[in-house]
Design a protein around this motif. Sequence first.
Motif, PDB file in Angstrom:
ATOM      1  N   VAL A 236       0.870  -1.205   0.061  1.00  0.00           N
ATOM      2  CA  VAL A 236      -0.011  -0.079   0.131  1.00  0.00           C
ATOM      3  C   VAL A 236       0.950   1.285  -0.017  1.00  0.00           C
ATOM      4  O   VAL A 236       0.089   2.499  -0.215  1.00  0.00           O
ATOM      5  N   THR A 237       2.196   1.148   0.128  1.00  0.00           N
ATOM      6  CA  THR A 237       2.997   2.393  -0.191  1.00  0.00           C
ATOM      7  C   THR A 237       4.084   1.845  -0.819  1.00  0.00           C
ATOM      8  O   THR A 237       4.306   0.699  -1.115  1.00  0.00           O
ATOM      9  N   GLU A 238       5.222   2.780  -1.157  1.00  0.00           N
ATOM     10  CA  GLU A 238       6.482   2.452  -1.787  1.00  0.00           C
ATOM     11  C   GLU A 238       7.326   1.857  -0.874  1.00  0.00           C
ATOM     12  O   GLU A 238       7.399   2.164   0.543  1.00  0.00           O
ATOM     13  N   GLY A 239       8.376   1.343  -1.257  1.00  0.00           N
ATOM     14  CA  GLY A 239       9.232   0.612  -0.351  1.00  0.00           C
ATOM     15  C   GLY A 239       9.633  -0.601  -0.686  1.00  0.00           C
ATOM     16  O   GLY A 239      10.383  -1.309   0.114  1.00  0.00           O
ATOM     17  N   GLY A 240       8.733  -1.342  -1.319  1.00  0.00           N
ATOM     18  CA  GLY A 240       9.144  -2.779  -1.577  1.00  0.00           C
ATOM     19  C   GLY A 240       8.019  -3.377  -2.229  1.00  0.00           C
ATOM     20  O   GLY A 240       7.157  -2.676  -2.979  1.00  0.00           O
ATOM     21  N   ALA A 241       7.935  -4.804  -2.646  1.00  0.00           N
ATOM     22  CA  ALA A 241       7.116  -5.251  -3.265  1.00  0.00           C
ATOM     23  C   ALA A 241       6.756  -6.739  -2.497  1.00  0.00           C
ATOM     24  O   ALA A 241       7.293  -7.157  -1.512  1.00  0.00           O
ATOM     25  N   LEU A 261      12.332  -5.865  -0.021  1.00  0.00           N
ATOM     26  CA  LEU A 261      12.585  -4.528   0.271  1.00  0.00           C
ATOM     27  C   LEU A 261      13.332  -3.759  -0.736  1.00  0.00           C
ATOM     28  O   LEU A 261      14.500  -4.274  -0.950  1.00  0.00           O
ATOM     29  N   GLN A 262      12.878  -2.428  -1.003  1.00  0.00           N
ATOM     30  CA  GLN A 262      13.895  -1.529  -1.494  1.00  0.00           C
ATOM     31  C   GLN A 262      15.042  -0.937  -0.330  1.00  0.00           C
ATOM     32  O   GLN A 262      14.719  -1.242   1.009  1.00  0.00           O
ATOM     33  N   SER A 263      16.018  -0.603  -0.888  1.00  0.00           N
ATOM     34  CA  SER A 263      17.120  -0.096   0.141  1.00  0.00           C
ATOM     35  C   SER A 263      16.836   1.111   0.869  1.00  0.00           C
ATOM     36  O   SER A 263      16.058   1.844   0.356  1.00  0.00           O
ATOM     37  N   GLY A 264      17.013   0.794   2.273  1.00  0.00           N
ATOM     38  CA  GLY A 264      16.406   1.821   3.059  1.00  0.00           C
ATOM     39  C   GLY A 264      15.240   1.701   3.647  1.00  0.00           C
ATOM     40  O   GLY A 264      14.688   2.718   4.347  1.00  0.00           O
ATOM     41  N   TYR A 265      14.314   0.621   3.559  1.00  0.00           N
ATOM     42  CA  TYR A 265      13.132   0.452   3.796  1.00  0.00           C
ATOM     43  C   TYR A 265      12.912  -0.791   4.471  1.00  0.00           C
ATOM     44  O   TYR A 265      13.586  -1.714   4.665  1.00  0.00           O
ATOM     45  N   GLU A 266      11.881  -0.705   5.514  1.00  0.00           N
ATOM     46  CA  GLU A 266      11.428  -1.719   6.276  1.00  0.00           C
ATOM     47  C   GLU A 266       9.988  -2.010   6.298  1.00  0.00           C
ATOM     48  O   GLU A 266       9.350  -1.224   6.199  1.00  0.00           O
ATOM     49  N   VAL A 267       9.377  -3.238   6.939  1.00  0.00           N
ATOM     50  CA  VAL A 267       8.128  -3.324   6.958  1.00  0.00           C
ATOM     51  C   VAL A 267       7.576  -2.702   8.066  1.00  0.00           C
ATOM     52  O   VAL A 267       8.146  -3.052   9.511  1.00  0.00           O
ATOM     53  N   SER A 268       6.496  -1.915   8.201  1.00  0.00           N
ATOM     54  CA  SER A 268       5.922  -1.108   9.370  1.00  0.00           C
ATOM     55  C   SER A 268       4.751  -1.695   9.666  1.00  0.00           C
ATOM     56  O   SER A 268       4.448  -1.435  10.938  1.00  0.00           O
ATOM     57  N   PHE A 304       5.320  -0.087   4.248  1.00  0.00           N
ATOM     58  CA  PHE A 304       6.802   0.049   4.092  1.00  0.00           C
ATOM     59  C   PHE A 304       7.100   1.646   4.553  1.00  0.00           C
ATOM     60  O   PHE A 304       6.258   2.298   4.570  1.00  0.00           O
ATOM     61  N   ALA A 305       8.310   1.715   5.311  1.00  0.00           N
ATOM     62  CA  ALA A 305       8.628   2.968   5.808  1.00  0.00           C
ATOM     63  C   ALA A 305      10.017   3.085   5.969  1.00  0.00           C
ATOM     64  O   ALA A 305      10.690   1.940   5.836  1.00  0.00           O
ATOM     65  N   PRO A 306      10.645   4.407   5.802  1.00  0.00           N
ATOM     66  CA  PRO A 306      12.111   4.382   5.835  1.00  0.00           C
ATOM     67  C   PRO A 306      12.552   3.946   6.899  1.00  0.00           C
ATOM     68  O   PRO A 306      11.930   4.135   8.045  1.00  0.00           O
ATOM     69  N   VAL A 307      13.782   3.405   6.925  1.00  0.00           N
ATOM     70  CA  VAL A 307      14.195   2.834   8.340  1.00  0.00           C
ATOM     71  C   VAL A 307      14.646   4.108   8.857  1.00  0.00           C
ATOM     72  O   VAL A 307      15.570   4.831   8.437  1.00  0.00           O
ATOM     73  N   ALA A 308      14.445   4.224  10.310  1.00  0.00           N
ATOM     74  CA  ALA A 308      14.906   5.278  11.180  1.00  0.00           C
ATOM     75  C   ALA A 308      16.569   5.240  11.249  1.00  0.00           C
ATOM     76  O   ALA A 308      17.099   3.995  11.617  1.00  0.00           O
TER      77      ALA A 308
END
Length: 317
Positions: A236-241, A261-268, A304-308
């Motif tokens: 539902v968001t960008e950051g992975g498939a 996951l795309q680089s710099g993202y994690e499952v939130s 997905f959300a950017p890794v803090a």
Amino acid sequence: MRLVVQRVTRASVTVDGEVKGKIGKGYMVLVGAEVGDTWFGRSRTSGWDISRAPEGVIECTTGRGTQTIYFKAQDAYAENFSVKTKIVPVTGEGQAGLYFLTSDGYEYVLFFNILNDYTVETANGKKTLNRVALDEHYISPTWHMDSVYNEPRTVSDDDEGIDVEVIKFGSDMYTFADGKLIACTTQNFLNGKLVAGFRSTADVIYKNYSHTTYTYSEAQAELESRGIYAVSAQAVTEGGAVELSSRYASEDKPATLTVTLQSGYEVSKVTQNGQDITANYKEGVQDGVFEFSVTEASQIEVTFAPVADAANISGNV
């Protein structure tokens, strides 16, 4: 199946006193077909005893080579359907099962292994199998073979063979043995109409066979009546498939969700039909792969959300 081509000055076909077709000068083709041939020219092989076919019994009388027979013509050329039979071992070793053919010649076979080590005689003198071992073969256009199930089977005194059913729904094939779902596969080349039949390299008897054509909604309802439900997944968001192993799953046959996951993202966050299952996901996921069971049709949504940043470091070096 035999074809005879004859040059004629005229010819016609009359059924019940009514002319169904006619030509002038040209060629007439006489077609002879047997039980077990397809409507588009594939013939059954010779190693079949069909004398008891009206009783729902067909026997493969030779294990030498590969023997194939087809269900009745266009009645068995369908997109969604169920095929049932009981496979009873007779003598010898080999494989026996259900065979499916596309009109352009692609083949799909679900073969049960008929081995001496698996064949036993019950207290009532009937032959049966003490193990269910299923292989998947297909040509589309190259040849593939996979072992998809191999488990021991409980044998009763009145047991005789394995009750087998395959439900085709779109491009999915669901295989049941003794009422239990043992395999589900999705192949793009299976999407569309198929001819169904039997294929065997062992001496076996096929009993109580049937072919039932379904509409799309009838096939879906049949699967759901057995606890097999539609599943889907989306990011539902960008950051992975996200990707599912199958469009259907059950309580006994989990679905597999693969998250990339795309680089710099994690499952939130992960939800199933709107319910938050993030904790279950994080506990069960391994290398981006998560298995989940269903008791109803399910929609999986992944956020997905950017890794803090772990720390901010500044200064001069």
